[in-house]
Write an enzyme that holds these catalytic residues in place. Structure first.
Site: not given
Ligand code: NAP
Length: 317
Positions: A133, A136-137
């Protein structure tokens, strides 16, 4: 009978939220269940530019708008992980980790999840450099070199997203041509931070036991093993259906997807499937919404049919 509903929808992605809107707007008693936050994969998408009505919109923002539209018609929304679905005549019994519900019409919109590569280092370094992701990261890899594995829409779209923060993004693909839509390819090839390694089979994610340091691959043209140094590895090699809990119903194909007819009917009367979980070629927010509208309406039609049968039987009796 607080836990009995006319329609239960599992999965609050774009398909599930649209089915909820249609069924609840038809004045049915509707429950939508999800094990996480509503919005599905839209929550992991930065910018969406192929959903009609919005030239560009952030994924979570579109998810919020769809949720608000559905909630206007007062369905119940509950968190819960569905553990089993069983049948008792027309009735479908849904057990979650905390509750039990019954319904005559069940709509499955559980979507798809990222596939894993299953190579050495992938599991060991998940959360320590390996990610599925970018949204997200990405922030963990500011000014670092990262690798994206895959050549589809997700790999290229997320690669472009990563390039905003990372020092460089190297896409490693197993063929010499991308699968991604031409519009994404054009953007990626024009992006100075993005580089491509073609005809490469990724064999190992390497690190220092603590965090990722690179990717080892086989150059299929020269037959040589090579290494790309990287602090982060983002894996986008396709999707698999989230259907394990429905195996007992006999509605899955050999790969686990759910075939339906054009009215979203599965093999079991009163069970519908919508969105990415269906056996189909194109998985997009726009067609998940289309599926959801049909599923919600067909659930209504199915319940009407059951009511008509009951009336007919009473008249005959
Ligand atoms: P995908 O379209 O199935 O692409 C998977 C990619 O990974 C392909 O390039 C494939 O290579 C490669 N691959 C598969 N197995 C591999 C392996 N074992 N080792 C190395 N590479 C491997 O999956 P996706 O990109 O996640 O997209 C899923 C669905 O969502 C698609 O229908 C897509 O169109 C849709 N989607 C749409 C958008 C958008 O419209 N903006 C964004 C994201 C996703 P080959 O090409 O050689 O098969």
């Amino acid at each position: 009978m607080a836990n009995n509903y006319d329609v239960i929808i599992i999965g609050a992605g774009p398909g599930g939220l649209t089915a909820t809107l249609y069924a609840a707007r038809a004045n049915l008693k509707v429950l939508i269940l999800d094990r996480g936050i509503y919005g599905g994969q839209m929550n992991n998408t930065d910018i969406i530019d192929n959903y009609p009505g919005f030239s560009e919109i952030k994924g979570p923002e579109l998810g919020e708008k769809m949720y608000q539209s559905a909630m206007k018609f007062k369905p119940d929304f509950k968190y819960g992980e569905v553990k089993t679905v069983t049948l008792n005549g027309d009735e479908k019994i849904i057990k979650t980790d905390t509750d039990e519900f019954t319904t005559k019409a069940l709509i499955i919109g559980t979507g798809a999840d990222h596939k894993k590569l299953n190579i050495p280092g992938e599991k060991e370094y998940e959360g320590r450099g390996v990610s599925y992701c970018a949204v997200c990261d990405a922030a963990f890899f500011k000014d670092e070199d990262v690798v994206v594995i895959g050549g589809g829409d997700s790999a290229i779209e997320e690669g472009i997203y990563l390039s905003q923060l990372a020092k460089s993004v190297t896409v490693i693909h197993r063929r010499d041509q991308l699968r991604a839509q031409p519009v994404l390819q054009k953007r990626a090839f024009a992006n100075k931070k993005m580089h491509f390694i073609w005809n490469a089979q990724v064999e190992k994610i390497i690190g220092n036991d603590n965090k990722v340091e690179g990717v080892e691959y086989l150059d299929k043209v020269s037959g040589k093993q090579k290494i790309v140094p990287a602090a982060g590895v983002f894996i986008y090699v396709g999707v698999k259906p989230q259907t394990e809990v429905f195996e007992n119903l006999g509605i899955l194909d050999e790969e686990g997807w759910i075939p339906t007819d054009e009215r979203m009917n599965t093999k079991v009367p009163g069970i519908f499937a919508i969105g990415d979980v269906r056996a189909k070629d194109l998985r997009q927010i726009a067609n998940a919404v289309g599926d959801g509208s049909i599923g919600g309406q067909e659930a209504y039609n199915y319940l009407q049919g059951l009511n008509d049968d009951i009336l007919d039987n009473e008249t005959l009796g």
